[in-house]
Design a protein around this motif. Structure first.
Motif, mmCIF file in Angstrom:
data_model
loop_
_atom_site.group_PDB
_atom_site.id
_atom_site.type_symbol
_atom_site.label_atom_id
_atom_site.label_comp_id
_atom_site.label_asym_id
_atom_site.label_seq_id
_atom_site.Cartn_x
_atom_site.Cartn_y
_atom_site.Cartn_z
ATOM 1 N N GLN A 145 43.466 27.359 42.021
ATOM 2 C CA GLN A 145 44.460 28.412 41.923
ATOM 3 C C GLN A 145 44.641 28.874 40.485
ATOM 4 O O GLN A 145 44.873 30.053 40.230
ATOM 5 C CB GLN A 145 45.795 27.948 42.509
ATOM 6 C CG GLN A 145 45.775 27.768 44.025
ATOM 7 C CD GLN A 145 45.360 29.035 44.758
ATOM 8 O OE1 GLN A 145 44.173 29.252 45.021
ATOM 9 N NE2 GLN A 145 46.323 29.874 45.079
ATOM 10 N N ARG A 146 44.529 27.962 39.547
ATOM 11 C CA ARG A 146 44.578 28.360 38.137
ATOM 12 C C ARG A 146 43.418 29.299 37.808
ATOM 13 O O ARG A 146 43.597 30.319 37.136
ATOM 14 C CB ARG A 146 44.499 27.123 37.227
ATOM 15 C CG ARG A 146 45.730 26.253 37.251
ATOM 16 C CD ARG A 146 45.608 25.143 36.235
ATOM 17 N NE ARG A 146 46.719 24.206 36.337
ATOM 18 C CZ ARG A 146 47.274 23.596 35.295
ATOM 19 N NH1 ARG A 146 46.828 23.839 34.087
ATOM 20 N NH2 ARG A 146 48.270 22.757 35.466
ATOM 21 N N LEU A 149 44.012 32.663 39.387
ATOM 22 C CA LEU A 149 45.013 33.440 38.667
ATOM 23 C C LEU A 149 44.440 34.009 37.370
ATOM 24 O O LEU A 149 44.720 35.166 37.017
ATOM 25 C CB LEU A 149 46.237 32.574 38.369
ATOM 26 C CG LEU A 149 47.420 33.315 37.744
ATOM 27 C CD1 LEU A 149 47.963 34.377 38.695
ATOM 28 C CD2 LEU A 149 48.527 32.353 37.361
ATOM 29 N N TYR A 153 44.180 37.898 36.317
ATOM 30 C CA TYR A 153 44.678 38.385 35.033
ATOM 31 C C TYR A 153 43.613 39.191 34.301
ATOM 32 O O TYR A 153 43.914 40.233 33.702
ATOM 33 C CB TYR A 153 45.125 37.183 34.194
ATOM 34 C CG TYR A 153 45.561 37.525 32.795
ATOM 35 C CD1 TYR A 153 46.698 38.299 32.559
ATOM 36 C CD2 TYR A 153 44.858 37.046 31.689
ATOM 37 C CE1 TYR A 153 47.106 38.594 31.267
ATOM 38 C CE2 TYR A 153 45.265 37.329 30.401
ATOM 39 C CZ TYR A 153 46.390 38.103 30.186
ATOM 40 O OH TYR A 153 46.784 38.392 28.911
ATOM 41 N N PHE A 166 50.492 29.868 46.443
ATOM 42 C CA PHE A 166 50.624 28.411 46.423
ATOM 43 C C PHE A 166 50.817 27.803 47.813
ATOM 44 O O PHE A 166 51.082 26.605 47.939
ATOM 45 C CB PHE A 166 51.811 28.012 45.537
ATOM 46 C CG PHE A 166 51.792 28.655 44.179
ATOM 47 C CD1 PHE A 166 50.730 28.464 43.312
ATOM 48 C CD2 PHE A 166 52.831 29.479 43.772
ATOM 49 C CE1 PHE A 166 50.698 29.066 42.065
ATOM 50 C CE2 PHE A 166 52.821 30.089 42.532
ATOM 51 C CZ PHE A 166 51.750 29.886 41.673
ATOM 52 N N MET A 177 52.526 23.174 40.090
ATOM 53 C CA MET A 177 51.990 24.517 39.872
ATOM 54 C C MET A 177 53.098 25.517 39.555
ATOM 55 O O MET A 177 52.910 26.433 38.751
ATOM 56 C CB MET A 177 51.198 24.972 41.099
ATOM 57 C CG MET A 177 49.822 24.362 41.214
ATOM 58 S SD MET A 177 48.724 24.834 39.830
ATOM 59 C CE MET A 177 48.570 26.601 40.119
ATOM 60 N N HIS A 178 54.255 25.350 40.169
ATOM 61 C CA HIS A 178 55.383 26.236 39.864
ATOM 62 C C HIS A 178 55.759 26.133 38.390
ATOM 63 O O HIS A 178 55.977 27.151 37.717
ATOM 64 C CB HIS A 178 56.585 25.875 40.735
ATOM 65 C CG HIS A 178 56.450 26.298 42.154
ATOM 66 N ND1 HIS A 178 57.278 25.837 43.150
ATOM 67 C CD2 HIS A 178 55.581 27.145 42.769
ATOM 68 C CE1 HIS A 178 56.939 26.384 44.298
ATOM 69 N NE2 HIS A 178 55.902 27.173 44.093
ATOM 70 N N TRP A 180 53.868 25.053 35.917
ATOM 71 C CA TRP A 180 52.776 25.610 35.118
ATOM 72 C C TRP A 180 52.782 27.131 35.166
ATOM 73 O O TRP A 180 52.629 27.799 34.136
ATOM 74 C CB TRP A 180 51.426 25.087 35.635
ATOM 75 C CG TRP A 180 50.277 25.797 34.973
ATOM 76 C CD1 TRP A 180 49.757 25.542 33.746
ATOM 77 C CD2 TRP A 180 49.550 26.915 35.494
ATOM 78 N NE1 TRP A 180 48.740 26.421 33.471
ATOM 79 C CE2 TRP A 180 48.592 27.279 34.528
ATOM 80 C CE3 TRP A 180 49.608 27.642 36.685
ATOM 81 C CZ2 TRP A 180 47.712 28.337 34.710
ATOM 82 C CZ3 TRP A 180 48.733 28.695 36.869
ATOM 83 C CH2 TRP A 180 47.796 29.041 35.887
ATOM 84 N N TYR A 181 52.997 27.678 36.349
ATOM 85 C CA TYR A 181 52.988 29.134 36.531
ATOM 86 C C TYR A 181 54.066 29.789 35.669
ATOM 87 O O TYR A 181 53.807 30.791 34.987
ATOM 88 C CB TYR A 181 53.200 29.459 38.004
ATOM 89 C CG TYR A 181 53.353 30.930 38.317
ATOM 90 C CD1 TYR A 181 52.256 31.781 38.295
ATOM 91 C CD2 TYR A 181 54.597 31.461 38.623
ATOM 92 C CE1 TYR A 181 52.396 33.125 38.579
ATOM 93 C CE2 TYR A 181 54.743 32.807 38.918
ATOM 94 C CZ TYR A 181 53.639 33.634 38.895
ATOM 95 O OH TYR A 181 53.784 34.971 39.168
ATOM 96 N N MET A 185 53.253 32.368 32.592
ATOM 97 C CA MET A 185 53.765 33.732 32.664
ATOM 98 C C MET A 185 54.636 34.070 31.458
ATOM 99 O O MET A 185 54.708 35.227 31.034
ATOM 100 C CB MET A 185 54.553 33.931 33.955
ATOM 101 C CG MET A 185 53.707 33.831 35.215
ATOM 102 S SD MET A 185 52.285 34.933 35.204
ATOM 103 C CE MET A 185 52.994 36.378 35.927
ATOM 104 N N THR A 192 54.554 40.871 37.739
ATOM 105 C CA THR A 192 54.014 40.279 38.964
ATOM 106 C C THR A 192 54.925 40.489 40.162
ATOM 107 O O THR A 192 56.123 40.219 40.098
ATOM 108 C CB THR A 192 53.791 38.768 38.782
ATOM 109 O OG1 THR A 192 53.009 38.531 37.616
ATOM 110 C CG2 THR A 192 53.097 38.175 39.987
ATOM 111 N N LEU A 205 60.862 30.765 41.109
ATOM 112 C CA LEU A 205 59.930 31.553 40.313
ATOM 113 C C LEU A 205 60.425 32.940 39.917
ATOM 114 O O LEU A 205 59.979 33.490 38.909
ATOM 115 C CB LEU A 205 58.602 31.717 41.071
ATOM 116 C CG LEU A 205 57.824 30.439 41.391
ATOM 117 C CD1 LEU A 205 56.527 30.790 42.107
ATOM 118 C CD2 LEU A 205 57.542 29.634 40.126
#
Length: 253
Positions: A145-146, A149, A153, A166, A177-178, A180-181, A185, A192, A205
């Motif tokens: 997922q990274r 993303l 980008y 996610f 991941m939340h 990190w996201y 960002m 987004t 988020l």
């Protein structure tokens, strides 16, 4: 406003899916479209991305009418769509090749080399350093997922649409991941819009939550999440969080 969705409606056959839906997205903002499965969230994203024409209404990007014009906004689907036969670096570099960012390099080996160089420059920032030559099957769900993303980008650094990015992750991985996201960002400031049916995820988020509901679907409410970012891990058990969730439940139930 970076993005304006103005009075969009859509009907399939004799069923009206969306009815005069309007929303905005400011620079660097994260806005969630929250609603039950089948309510029309993906239809709305297809219209915003230009893949589908609305029956009425328009979509503006930085003041330009992009209604029905695909390729102007990044769109990350629920599945990461990584090509299994390409390395992670080559997967991530695909948007640079497709868009032909440097006309002088088009058509040759040097162009591919340059696309790889540009993509590789972001690997450390996105927590992917050391994975350049790995293949998607060698990555965990979170790492995939990274990479997805980062690829999104690189396609467009202005506005991105994320469709339940996610949802395929387990609860522990999703929580990591939340965090990190939100941190990434803060660095890249990409405006987004993201789809989810997970209330907790939306509250954690988002800067704003647009609740899409009804038949046909309309924006039933817009909730501003005032909690400062980055949000601590215990935010989900705070009274503030529960108040937001209670307000959402009034619509979802």
């Amino acid at each position: 406003m970076r993005l304006v969705v103005d009075n969009v409606s859509k009907t399939f056959g004799d069923k009206k899916i969306l009815d005069s839906v309007s929303l905005t997205l400011e620079e660097g903002e994260i806005v969630c479209i929250l609603g039950a499965s089948g309510v029309g969230k993906s239809t709305l994203f297809h219209i915003i991305s230009g893949l589908l024409m609305p029956d009425q209404g328009r979509v503006l990007l930085d003041g330009e009418d992009i209604t029905g014009k695909p390729g102007r906004i990044s769109y990350m689907l629920q599945k990461d769509m990584m090509l299994p036969y390409k390395t992670v670096l080559d997967n991530v570099a695909l948007p640079l090749l497709i868009r032909g960012k440097d006309a002088a390099l088009r058509g040759g080996i040097l162009r591919k080399r340059e696309a790889r160089r540009q993509a590789a420059a972001y690997f450390e920032e996105f927590g992917l350093a050391g994975y350049e030559k790995k293949y998607p099957a060698q990555l965990s769900g979170g790492m995939r997922q990274r990479a997805a993303l980062l690829r999104t980008y690189l396609f467009s650094k202005n506005v991105a649409l994320l469709d339940e990015p996610f949802s395929a992750l387990d609860t522990i991985t999703k929580g990591k991941m939340h965090q990190w996201y939100l941190s990434i960002m803060e660095e890249i400031k990409m405006s987004t819009l993201f789809i989810t049916h997970d209330m907790d995820e939306a509250i954690v988020l988002s800067d704003r939550i647009c609740i899409l509901g009804g038949s046909p679907a309309v924006i039933q409410d817009e909730i501003v999440i005032d909690a400062p970012k980055p949000r601590p891990e215990d935010f989900k058990v705070s009274e503030e969080f529960m108040a937001y969730k209670k307000r959402i439940l009034e619509y979802i139930q």
